[in-house]
Design a protein around this motif. Structure first.
Motif, PDB file in Angstrom:
ATOM      1  N   GLY A 154       0.585  -1.219  -0.149  1.00 13.05           N
ATOM      2  CA  GLY A 154       0.055  -0.011   0.165  1.00 13.05           C
ATOM      3  C   GLY A 154       0.899   1.428  -0.260  1.00 13.05           C
ATOM      4  N   LEU A 155       1.681   1.445   0.827  1.00 15.65           N
ATOM      5  CA  LEU A 155       2.626   2.753   1.156  1.00 15.65           C
ATOM      6  C   LEU A 155       3.646   2.829  -0.587  1.00 15.65           C
ATOM      7  CD1 LEU A 155       3.786   4.558   2.372  1.00 15.65           C
ATOM      8  CD2 LEU A 155       5.905   3.236   3.237  1.00 15.65           C
ATOM      9  N   LEU A 156       3.916   1.369  -1.211  1.00 14.68           N
ATOM     10  CA  LEU A 156       4.977   2.295  -3.083  1.00 14.68           C
ATOM     11  C   LEU A 156       3.954   1.926  -3.254  1.00 14.68           C
ATOM     12  CD1 LEU A 156       7.700   0.898  -4.638  1.00 14.68           C
ATOM     13  CD2 LEU A 156       6.846  -1.074  -4.464  1.00 14.68           C
ATOM     14  N   GLY A 157       2.804   2.037  -3.612  1.00 17.61           N
ATOM     15  CA  GLY A 157       1.882   1.154  -4.905  1.00 17.61           C
ATOM     16  C   GLY A 157       0.915   3.835  -4.504  1.00 17.61           C
ATOM     17  N   LEU A 158       1.438   3.478  -3.144  1.00 17.91           N
ATOM     18  CA  LEU A 158       0.563   5.315  -3.387  1.00 17.91           C
ATOM     19  C   LEU A 158       1.442   5.991  -3.790  1.00 17.91           C
ATOM     20  CD1 LEU A 158      -1.139   7.326  -2.189  1.00 17.91           C
ATOM     21  CD2 LEU A 158      -0.562   7.016   0.670  1.00 17.91           C
ATOM     22  N   GLY A 159       2.658   5.583  -3.265  1.00 18.24           N
ATOM     23  CA  GLY A 159       4.241   6.758  -3.131  1.00 18.24           C
ATOM     24  C   GLY A 159       4.584   6.294  -5.051  1.00 18.24           C
ATOM     25  N   GLU A 160       4.050   5.326  -6.127  1.00 18.24           N
ATOM     26  CA  GLU A 160       3.973   4.968  -7.006  1.00 18.24           C
ATOM     27  C   GLU A 160       2.911   6.152  -8.296  1.00 18.24           C
ATOM     28  OE1 GLU A 160       6.490   3.436  -9.324  1.00 18.24           O
ATOM     29  OE2 GLU A 160       6.885   3.206  -7.787  1.00 18.24           O
ATOM     30  N   LEU A 161       1.541   5.800  -7.660  1.00 18.43           N
ATOM     31  CA  LEU A 161       0.414   6.327  -7.537  1.00 18.43           C
ATOM     32  C   LEU A 161       0.995   8.004  -8.141  1.00 18.43           C
ATOM     33  CD1 LEU A 161      -1.930   6.651  -9.354  1.00 18.43           C
ATOM     34  CD2 LEU A 161      -3.239   6.733  -6.610  1.00 18.43           C
ATOM     35  N   THR A 162       1.472   8.329  -6.412  1.00 20.05           N
ATOM     36  CA  THR A 162       1.964   9.588  -6.629  1.00 20.05           C
ATOM     37  C   THR A 162       2.985   9.809  -7.439  1.00 20.05           C
ATOM     38  OG1 THR A 162       0.969  10.086  -4.384  1.00 20.05           O
ATOM     39  CG2 THR A 162       2.659  11.963  -5.038  1.00 20.05           C
ATOM     40  N   GLY A 163       4.105   9.052  -7.702  1.00 23.64           N
ATOM     41  CA  GLY A 163       5.361   9.360  -8.885  1.00 23.64           C
ATOM     42  C   GLY A 163       4.458   9.355 -10.036  1.00 23.64           C
ATOM     43  N   PHE A 164       3.440   9.044 -10.756  1.00 22.09           N
ATOM     44  CA  PHE A 164       2.884   9.248 -11.950  1.00 22.09           C
ATOM     45  C   PHE A 164       2.017  10.724 -11.988  1.00 22.09           C
ATOM     46  CE2 PHE A 164      -2.461   9.473 -13.483  1.00 22.09           C
ATOM     47  CZ  PHE A 164      -1.034   9.249 -14.498  1.00 22.09           C
ATOM     48  N   GLU A 165       1.491  10.810 -10.601  1.00 24.86           N
ATOM     49  CA  GLU A 165       1.349  12.342 -10.969  1.00 24.86           C
ATOM     50  C   GLU A 165       1.810  13.354 -10.826  1.00 24.86           C
ATOM     51  OE1 GLU A 165      -2.867  11.036  -8.120  1.00 24.86           O
ATOM     52  OE2 GLU A 165      -1.125  12.097  -6.709  1.00 24.86           O
ATOM     53  N   ARG A 166       3.047  13.703 -10.255  1.00 28.25           N
ATOM     54  CA  ARG A 166       4.397  14.219  -9.752  1.00 28.25           C
ATOM     55  C   ARG A 166       4.307  14.410 -11.728  1.00 28.25           C
ATOM     56  NH1 ARG A 166       7.003  12.145  -5.896  1.00 28.25           N
ATOM     57  NH2 ARG A 166       8.725  11.463  -8.106  1.00 28.25           N
ATOM     58  N   MET A 167       5.117  13.675 -12.004  1.00 28.95           N
ATOM     59  CA  MET A 167       5.973  13.652 -13.701  1.00 28.95           C
ATOM     60  C   MET A 167       4.774  13.919 -14.257  1.00 28.95           C
ATOM     61  SD  MET A 167       8.057   9.765 -13.657  1.00 28.95           S
ATOM     62  CE  MET A 167       9.390   9.698 -11.822  1.00 28.95           C
ATOM     63  N   ALA A 168       3.469  13.433 -14.227  1.00 29.56           N
ATOM     64  CA  ALA A 168       2.907  14.312 -15.329  1.00 29.56           C
ATOM     65  C   ALA A 168       2.539  15.820 -15.236  1.00 29.56           C
ATOM     66  CB  ALA A 168       1.580  13.179 -14.955  1.00 29.56           C
ATOM     67  N   ALA A 169       2.662  16.320 -13.983  1.00 24.10           N
ATOM     68  CA  ALA A 169       2.534  17.625 -12.872  1.00 24.10           C
ATOM     69  C   ALA A 169       3.735  18.058 -13.890  1.00 24.10           C
ATOM     70  CB  ALA A 169       2.170  17.561 -12.501  1.00 24.10           C
ATOM     71  N   ASP A 170       4.853  17.626 -13.661  1.00 24.52           N
ATOM     72  CA  ASP A 170       5.929  18.634 -14.064  1.00 24.52           C
ATOM     73  C   ASP A 170       6.798  18.437 -15.318  1.00 24.52           C
ATOM     74  OD1 ASP A 170       6.716  18.659 -11.501  1.00 24.52           O
ATOM     75  OD2 ASP A 170       8.539  17.074 -11.595  1.00 24.52           O
ATOM     76  N   ALA A 171       6.157  17.914 -16.084  1.00 21.17           N
ATOM     77  CA  ALA A 171       5.838  17.475 -17.790  1.00 21.17           C
ATOM     78  C   ALA A 171       5.243  19.224 -18.492  1.00 21.17           C
ATOM     79  CB  ALA A 171       4.845  16.730 -18.258  1.00 21.17           C
ATOM     80  N   GLY A 172       4.279  19.704 -17.514  1.00 21.37           N
ATOM     81  CA  GLY A 172       3.762  20.501 -17.613  1.00 21.37           C
ATOM     82  C   GLY A 172       4.383  22.076 -18.161  1.00 21.37           C
ATOM     83  N   LEU A 173       5.705  21.474 -17.035  1.00 22.31           N
ATOM     84  CA  LEU A 173       6.536  23.014 -16.391  1.00 22.31           C
ATOM     85  C   LEU A 173       7.491  22.456 -17.584  1.00 22.31           C
ATOM     86  CD1 LEU A 173       6.201  22.950 -12.908  1.00 22.31           C
ATOM     87  CD2 LEU A 173       5.223  24.043 -14.283  1.00 22.31           C
TER      88      LEU A 173
END
Length: 231
Positions: free
Chosen positions: A25-44
């Motif tokens: 669960g901890l690792l899965g949340l980290g991966e999901l958050t990582g996806f969201e963050r990288m997608a946001a960083d792509a916009g920058l």
């Protein structure tokens, strides 16, 4: 530590099963958050090539999350419930470490994700072989480490004044990341049980737990060297 213990035998222990669900669960949340963050960083991203590269890495992160989600469900647990205990500390970490610009975002991803991955790998040493392999597989770098290192080193070469600011930023990140990792390891009984017992009890003692975080800190120093920044 777990070489002679099969996955089926390990999961006969309800406490062990709960610990593995927590880890995933901890690792899965980290991966999901990582996806969201990288997608946001792509916009920058300053270029279309950088935008495309980060978008591709974000997709890989999401596929890693899907593998973890599927395994949690195989274990008879809800992925939402498995991730829920870790949402507040992870959100607190990100709230305390909001990057001011593109370069700080790259350093945060490289440093923060690196520390988290080191922690997961340490815990994975105490679990059954199937779970350990899943953890190793989903922590495989999607190319983000080399991407971040290359962009940061290029920026510092072009403007050496950036090095001091980014080094200070990285020190702040490592302090926050280690504090949250220690909080999770201590406050979540099921994860603590994995660390101090794992599959074939007994496991680490308090001195060994201290050594765990010392090893994580050493690996952080190595990453800072790769970035061209002082730790």
């Amino acid at each position: 530590m777990v070489a002679n213990v099969s996955a089926s035998d390990a999961f006969d222990d309800p406490a062990y099963r709960s610990g593995v669900v927590d880890l995933l669960g901890l690792l899965g949340l980290g991966e999901l958050t990582g996806f969201e963050r990288m997608a946001a960083d792509a916009g920058l991203a300053p270029s279309l090539a950088d935008k495309a590269a980060l978008a591709g890495m974000a997709v890989t992160e999401f596929h890693h999350f899907e593998r973890i989600r599927d395994r949690i469900e195989e274990l008879g647990a809800s992925v939402d419930e498995a991730m829920a205990p870790f949402r507040e500390p992870l959100e607190q970490f990100h709230a305390n470490t909001a990057p001011a610009d593109w370069l700080e975002g790259l350093v945060k991803a490289y440093v923060g994700d690196g520390i988290a991955a080191d922690f997961y790998r340490e815990v994975a040493e105490t679990v059954d072989p199937l779970t350990r392999q899943l953890v190793i597989d989903v922590l495989a770098d999607a190319g983000h480490a080399d991407f971040a290192v290359g962009r940061v080193r290029d920026a510092v070469a072009a403007d050496p004044r950036l090095a001091g600011r980014l080094a200070l930023w990285a020190r702040r990140l490592v302090g926050e990341a280690l504090a949250q990792a220690q909080r999770v390891a201590v406050d979540r009984d099921t994860l603590a049980a994995l660390l101090v017992g794992g599959v074939d009890r007994p496991g680490m003692d308090l001195a060994e737990l201290g050594q765990l975080f010392t090893r994580i800190t050493k690996k952080h120093t190595d990453r800072m060297t790769k970035l061209g920044l002082s730790a």
